[in-house]
Design a protein around this motif. Structure first.
Motif, PDB file in Angstrom:
ATOM      1  N   PHE A 100       0.823  -1.212   0.000  1.00  0.00           N
ATOM      2  CA  PHE A 100       0.000   0.000   0.000  1.00  0.00           C
ATOM      3  C   PHE A 100       0.855   1.259   0.000  1.00  0.00           C
ATOM      4  CE2 PHE A 100      -2.244   3.280   2.548  1.00  0.00           C
ATOM      5  CZ  PHE A 100      -3.258   3.564   1.650  1.00  0.00           C
ATOM      6  N   ASN A 101       1.951   1.264   0.746  1.00  0.00           N
ATOM      7  CA  ASN A 101       2.793   2.450   0.840  1.00  0.00           C
ATOM      8  C   ASN A 101       3.445   2.790  -0.500  1.00  0.00           C
ATOM      9  OD1 ASN A 101       2.360   2.847   3.650  1.00  0.00           O
ATOM     10  ND2 ASN A 101       3.771   1.176   4.077  1.00  0.00           N
ATOM     11  N   ILE A 102       3.850   1.773  -1.257  1.00  0.00           N
ATOM     12  CA  ILE A 102       4.408   2.031  -2.589  1.00  0.00           C
ATOM     13  C   ILE A 102       3.335   2.622  -3.499  1.00  0.00           C
ATOM     14  CG2 ILE A 102       5.350   0.928  -4.666  1.00  0.00           C
ATOM     15  CD1 ILE A 102       6.853  -0.993  -2.892  1.00  0.00           C
ATOM     16  N   GLN A 103       2.119   2.131  -3.372  1.00  0.00           N
ATOM     17  CA  GLN A 103       1.022   2.675  -4.171  1.00  0.00           C
ATOM     18  C   GLN A 103       0.810   4.155  -3.870  1.00  0.00           C
ATOM     19  OE1 GLN A 103      -0.366   0.969  -6.488  1.00  0.00           O
ATOM     20  NE2 GLN A 103      -2.040   2.311  -7.107  1.00  0.00           N
ATOM     21  N   LEU A 104       0.951   4.543  -2.594  1.00  0.00           N
ATOM     22  CA  LEU A 104       0.800   5.949  -2.218  1.00  0.00           C
ATOM     23  C   LEU A 104       1.852   6.821  -2.877  1.00  0.00           C
ATOM     24  CD1 LEU A 104       0.087   5.909   1.641  1.00  0.00           C
ATOM     25  CD2 LEU A 104      -1.534   6.294  -0.206  1.00  0.00           C
ATOM     26  N   ARG A 105       3.085   6.344  -2.929  1.00  0.00           N
ATOM     27  CA  ARG A 105       4.225   7.142  -3.371  1.00  0.00           C
ATOM     28  C   ARG A 105       4.635   6.883  -4.817  1.00  0.00           C
ATOM     29  NH1 ARG A 105       5.186  11.590  -0.389  1.00  0.00           N
ATOM     30  NH2 ARG A 105       6.005  11.189   1.668  1.00  0.00           N
ATOM     31  N   LEU A 106       3.837   6.148  -5.561  1.00  0.00           N
ATOM     32  CA  LEU A 106       4.255   5.713  -6.891  1.00  0.00           C
ATOM     33  C   LEU A 106       4.533   6.884  -7.826  1.00  0.00           C
ATOM     34  CD1 LEU A 106       4.754   3.008  -8.243  1.00  0.00           C
ATOM     35  CD2 LEU A 106       2.419   3.065  -9.120  1.00  0.00           C
ATOM     36  N   PHE A 107       3.797   7.998  -7.692  1.00  0.00           N
ATOM     37  CA  PHE A 107       3.981   9.148  -8.578  1.00  0.00           C
ATOM     38  C   PHE A 107       4.582  10.346  -7.844  1.00  0.00           C
ATOM     39  CE2 PHE A 107       0.639   6.659 -10.623  1.00  0.00           C
ATOM     40  CZ  PHE A 107       1.153   6.559 -11.917  1.00  0.00           C
ATOM     41  N   HIS A 108       5.099  10.116  -6.666  1.00  0.00           N
ATOM     42  CA  HIS A 108       5.689  11.200  -5.874  1.00  0.00           C
ATOM     43  C   HIS A 108       7.123  11.448  -6.352  1.00  0.00           C
ATOM     44  CE1 HIS A 108       5.865  13.827  -2.373  1.00  0.00           C
ATOM     45  NE2 HIS A 108       7.062  13.330  -2.108  1.00  0.00           N
ATOM     46  N   HIS A 109       7.368  12.626  -6.978  1.00  0.00           N
ATOM     47  CA  HIS A 109       8.694  12.949  -7.526  1.00  0.00           C
ATOM     48  C   HIS A 109       9.215  11.787  -8.389  1.00  0.00           C
ATOM     49  CE1 HIS A 109       8.532  16.402  -5.000  1.00  0.00           C
ATOM     50  NE2 HIS A 109       8.793  15.773  -3.873  1.00  0.00           N
ATOM     51  N   ARG A 110       8.394  11.356  -9.328  1.00  0.00           N
ATOM     52  CA  ARG A 110       8.711  10.156 -10.101  1.00  0.00           C
ATOM     53  C   ARG A 110       9.968  10.331 -10.958  1.00  0.00           C
ATOM     54  NH1 ARG A 110       6.159   5.477 -10.769  1.00  0.00           N
ATOM     55  NH2 ARG A 110       6.179   4.370 -12.752  1.00  0.00           N
ATOM     56  N   GLY A 111      10.179  11.538 -11.469  1.00  0.00           N
ATOM     57  CA  GLY A 111      11.384  11.781 -12.251  1.00  0.00           C
ATOM     58  C   GLY A 111      12.643  11.519 -11.445  1.00  0.00           C
ATOM     59  N   PHE A 112      12.653  11.978 -10.196  1.00  0.00           N
ATOM     60  CA  PHE A 112      13.800  11.740  -9.321  1.00  0.00           C
ATOM     61  C   PHE A 112      13.920  10.261  -8.974  1.00  0.00           C
ATOM     62  CE2 PHE A 112      15.781  11.686  -5.042  1.00  0.00           C
ATOM     63  CZ  PHE A 112      17.002  12.258  -5.381  1.00  0.00           C
ATOM     64  N   ALA A 113      12.772   9.578  -8.826  1.00  0.00           N
ATOM     65  CA  ALA A 113      12.802   8.139  -8.534  1.00  0.00           C
ATOM     66  C   ALA A 113      13.444   7.368  -9.681  1.00  0.00           C
ATOM     67  CB  ALA A 113      11.384   7.627  -8.279  1.00  0.00           C
ATOM     68  N   TYR A 114      13.128   7.746 -10.921  1.00  0.00           N
ATOM     69  CA  TYR A 114      13.743   7.083 -12.075  1.00  0.00           C
ATOM     70  C   TYR A 114      15.245   7.386 -12.151  1.00  0.00           C
ATOM     71  CZ  TYR A 114       9.630   5.121 -14.363  1.00  0.00           C
ATOM     72  OH  TYR A 114       8.542   4.352 -14.673  1.00  0.00           O
ATOM     73  N   LEU A 115      15.628   8.623 -11.845  1.00  0.00           N
ATOM     74  CA  LEU A 115      17.050   8.967 -11.823  1.00  0.00           C
ATOM     75  C   LEU A 115      17.779   8.137 -10.775  1.00  0.00           C
ATOM     76  CD1 LEU A 115      19.396  10.852 -12.717  1.00  0.00           C
ATOM     77  CD2 LEU A 115      18.678  12.401 -10.883  1.00  0.00           C
ATOM     78  N   THR A 116      17.189   8.026  -9.591  1.00  0.00           N
ATOM     79  CA  THR A 116      17.791   7.218  -8.527  1.00  0.00           C
ATOM     80  C   THR A 116      17.894   5.758  -8.951  1.00  0.00           C
ATOM     81  OG1 THR A 116      16.814   8.722  -6.891  1.00  0.00           O
ATOM     82  CG2 THR A 116      17.634   6.616  -6.093  1.00  0.00           C
ATOM     83  N   ALA A 117      16.832   5.247  -9.596  1.00  0.00           N
ATOM     84  CA  ALA A 117      16.839   3.853 -10.056  1.00  0.00           C
ATOM     85  C   ALA A 117      17.972   3.600 -11.045  1.00  0.00           C
ATOM     86  CB  ALA A 117      15.492   3.509 -10.689  1.00  0.00           C
ATOM     87  N   ALA A 118      18.225   4.562 -11.924  1.00  0.00           N
ATOM     88  CA  ALA A 118      19.313   4.405 -12.896  1.00  0.00           C
ATOM     89  C   ALA A 118      20.662   4.302 -12.189  1.00  0.00           C
ATOM     90  CB  ALA A 118      19.316   5.582 -13.869  1.00  0.00           C
ATOM     91  N   PHE A 119      20.886   5.142 -11.180  1.00  0.00           N
ATOM     92  CA  PHE A 119      22.151   5.086 -10.444  1.00  0.00           C
ATOM     93  C   PHE A 119      22.242   3.808  -9.618  1.00  0.00           C
ATOM     94  CE2 PHE A 119      22.529   9.471 -11.626  1.00  0.00           C
ATOM     95  CZ  PHE A 119      23.885   9.745 -11.581  1.00  0.00           C
ATOM     96  N   VAL A 120      21.107   3.394  -9.014  1.00  0.00           N
ATOM     97  CA  VAL A 120      21.118   2.147  -8.241  1.00  0.00           C
ATOM     98  C   VAL A 120      21.479   0.974  -9.131  1.00  0.00           C
ATOM     99  CG1 VAL A 120      19.649   0.528  -6.968  1.00  0.00           C
ATOM    100  CG2 VAL A 120      19.504   2.982  -6.493  1.00  0.00           C
ATOM    101  N   LYS A 121      20.957   0.953 -10.330  1.00  0.00           N
ATOM    102  CA  LYS A 121      21.251  -0.119 -11.283  1.00  0.00           C
ATOM    103  C   LYS A 121      22.744  -0.189 -11.584  1.00  0.00           C
ATOM    104  CE  LYS A 121      19.716  -3.231 -14.321  1.00  0.00           C
ATOM    105  NZ  LYS A 121      18.961  -4.445 -13.924  1.00  0.00           N
ATOM    106  N   LEU A 122      23.395   0.979 -11.627  1.00  0.00           N
ATOM    107  CA  LEU A 122      24.813   1.038 -12.002  1.00  0.00           C
ATOM    108  C   LEU A 122      25.750   0.771 -10.826  1.00  0.00           C
ATOM    109  CD1 LEU A 122      24.751   4.192 -14.328  1.00  0.00           C
ATOM    110  CD2 LEU A 122      25.058   1.812 -15.042  1.00  0.00           C
TER     111      LEU A 122
END
Length: 561
Positions: free
Chosen positions: A98-120
């Protein structure tokens, strides 16, 4: 003249020697050599200028990070961000959380940027590198903005020291957020950097570049981006007679390229009820009152004082430096616009209670007024000192830096955080809550659902498990607000506390700790929870599978029993 003598002259070229030997006028040969050497000199000058900038920015960035309390990983907003990042990288991660559902679109651009760095480079390293990048961008933006007004690098350092220490309220605004942001890297740090880049670009009349930077600001933070677009739009309207259709189209395209992700996410949030569902002042007060109410009377006084400094500096340069006058006027207009937007925000929050205005949080950009005030003050000091001599300007800047550090060093006058040179990781803290969450990660099924103290944060981040809900991870506006309230109400025994903001943390935890075994069992049946993490003071003693100094974990009855 001999060839050797020609070389000793410094022009050192056979061309000159031949011209002298043949009794021809050497001027054209000198001009040719000068034309060859001028680009080389310019290139060397640019390299030296760049090196000085790198040294200045790296020094101020290090200083700002240290005085901001160092680098933190996993605390505060990271507890809501990182589970979303894990879901981006693995669609099966906590699939029904449920908590992920709440935050799924919260600063999503930054979340994708973070995901890219985490992947690397991995999770912790990604957050550390993003912290360094964010603070570097921020200090580069301050450097370039200050240099727009032709002040020295030492003067830029004086501005950076004021920002780092928060002396005279520099870097703070009318609510709790700061210009540099938290020790945990978050989107506002990047958004503030791009906003300042955009304003610098506007001052240099680079309008297409400004549009691109506004789009980047919107990408990182919706509310800050909207406020920036509003305050810069009048400057574009003034250009309507000078701009061609191609110019307008180019600005629109450059703005839209980075902003598209945010626009799509905003559309998705609108479909989830961002505007249509009810949202009132009481909802704000229960969750995030610190983002909406005025921080204090002292905050309002300091911001007003900085606004006066900006206007006074403009009056001073009005009859002195023409180029600086043209650049200070937009700063005055922007500062007055930010003041007006902040007043509109507070008018809605305290009197009108429309709710639709406060959602935009115009007050978030009030942190820029003290930033502009500090820069204006440093500019004024340097303009006055340089009328005497360059040495006087150096002494003035050094004196300002020393005074600022002295005020920071004295606890009674310190307005910023305590300094730190370390990296704090939540998972490495010697804490009973952290220990319990890490035990859960190692000793319970990956699909297990928990009830946990709703005022505590970081459960999913630390344990890689889902819980029923928590106060820190709250909805964006009215989206899923009713269900979030229902979960918190269940976790606190059927009635929500009446506190404001973070005052509810203790109240929620106290109510949760008083739940009986029967109430916990009913929670388990309702939400399919298998375990409960309780304070050690809880009266429930059945089925304890883990215990430490402050917490214990119990196994709830199987579903249906």
């Amino acid at each position: 003249m001999t060839r050797k003598r020609a070389a000793e002259v410094g022009l050192g070229d056979v061309v000159l020697y031949e011209g002298l030997r043949m009794n021809k006028p050497p001027q054209k040969h000198i001009n040719r050599i000068a034309m060859i050497r001028e680009p080389q000199a310019q290139s060397q000058s640019k390299i030296i200028e760049c090196a000085k900038m790198v040294f200045c920015v790296s020094s101020t960035t290090t200083f700002v990070i240290i005085l901001n309390g160092g680098i933190s990983v996993g605390f505060s907003n990271h507890t809501g961000l990182i589970p979303v990042v894990r879901r981006i990288l693995d669609p099966n991660y906590l699939a029904n959380d449920f908590n992920i559902q709440l935050r799924l679109f919260h600063h999503r651009g930054f979340a994708y940027l973070t995901a890219a760095f985490v992947k690397l480079i991995g999770e912790d390293n990604a957050l550390i590198v993003l912290n360094l990048l964010g603070f570097t961008f921020l200090n580069v933006s301050v450097y370039l903005f200050c240099r727009t007004f032709h002040i020295s690098r030492l003067a830029v350092c004086a501005v950076s020291v004021l920002i780092a220490t928060n002396v005279a309220w520099v870097g703070r605004g009318l609510e709790t957020n700061t210009f540099v942001g938290n020790r945990e890297i978050n989107p506002p740090t990047f958004a503030h950097a791009f906003a300042l880049f955009a304003i610098s670009s506007l001052l240099q009349k680079r309008y297409k570049q400004t549009a691109l930077l506004c789009g980047l600001t919107l990408l990182f933070h919706l509310q800050i981006g909207i406020s920036l677009v509003l305050i810069l739009s009048p400057f574009y309207l003034m250009l309507r007679d000078r701009f061609s259709v191609q110019d307008w189209f180019g600005c629109l395209v450059l703005f839209s390229i980075p902003a598209l992700i945010t626009i799509f996410d905003l559309h998705a949030m609108l479909q989830r009820g961002l505007v249509t569902l009810p949202f009132s002042r009481s909802d704000i007060d229960f969750r995030q009152v610190h983002h909406f109410e005025i921080a204090s009377l002292k905050a309002a006084t300091w911001v007003a004082l900085h606004l006066a400094i900006i206007i006074s500096t403009y009056i001073f340069v009005k009859n002195k430096q023409k180029s600086d006058r043209e650049k200070f006027f937009p700063v005055v207009v922007i500062s007055l616009s930010l003041t007006a937007l902040s007043l509109i925000h507070f008018l809605d929050y305290y009197l009108l209670n429309f709710g639709s205005i406060v959602k935009v949080q115009f007050v978030r950009m009030s942190v820029f007024i003290p930033i502009f005030g500090a820069i204006a003050l440093v500019c004024l000091i340097n303009y006055r000192a340089e009328q005497r001599s360059k040495e006087a300007a150096i002494v003035a800047n050094l004196s300002l830096i020393m005074l600022t550090l002295l005020l920071y060093a004295v606890p009674a006058t310190r307005q910023g955080r305590d300094y730190s040179t370390g990296i704090r990781r939540l998972a490495e803290q010697q804490d009973s809550w952290v220990a319990a969450c890490l035990w859960i990660r190692e000793n319970t099924p990956p699909d297990a659902l928990f009830t946990s103290p709703p005022g505590n944060e970081g459960f999913s981040y630390l344990s890689y498990r889902s819980n029923v809900g928590e106060f820190k991870i709250n909805p964006d506006g009215p989206q899923y607000l009713a269900e979030w309230y229902a979960r918190l109400r269940d976790l606190s025994g059927g009635e929500l506390p009446m506190g404001k903001g973070f005052a509810n943390v203790h109240l929620l935890n106290r109510a949760y700790g008083a739940l009986s075994y029967e109430q916990l069992s009913n929670l388990g049946k309702k939400y399919n929870a298998k375990f409960a993490i309780l304070p050690k003071s809880s009266a429930v003693q059945m089925n304890v599978i883990y215990e430490n100094e402050k917490y214990k974990i119990i196994e709830l009855p199987p579903f249906g029993k």
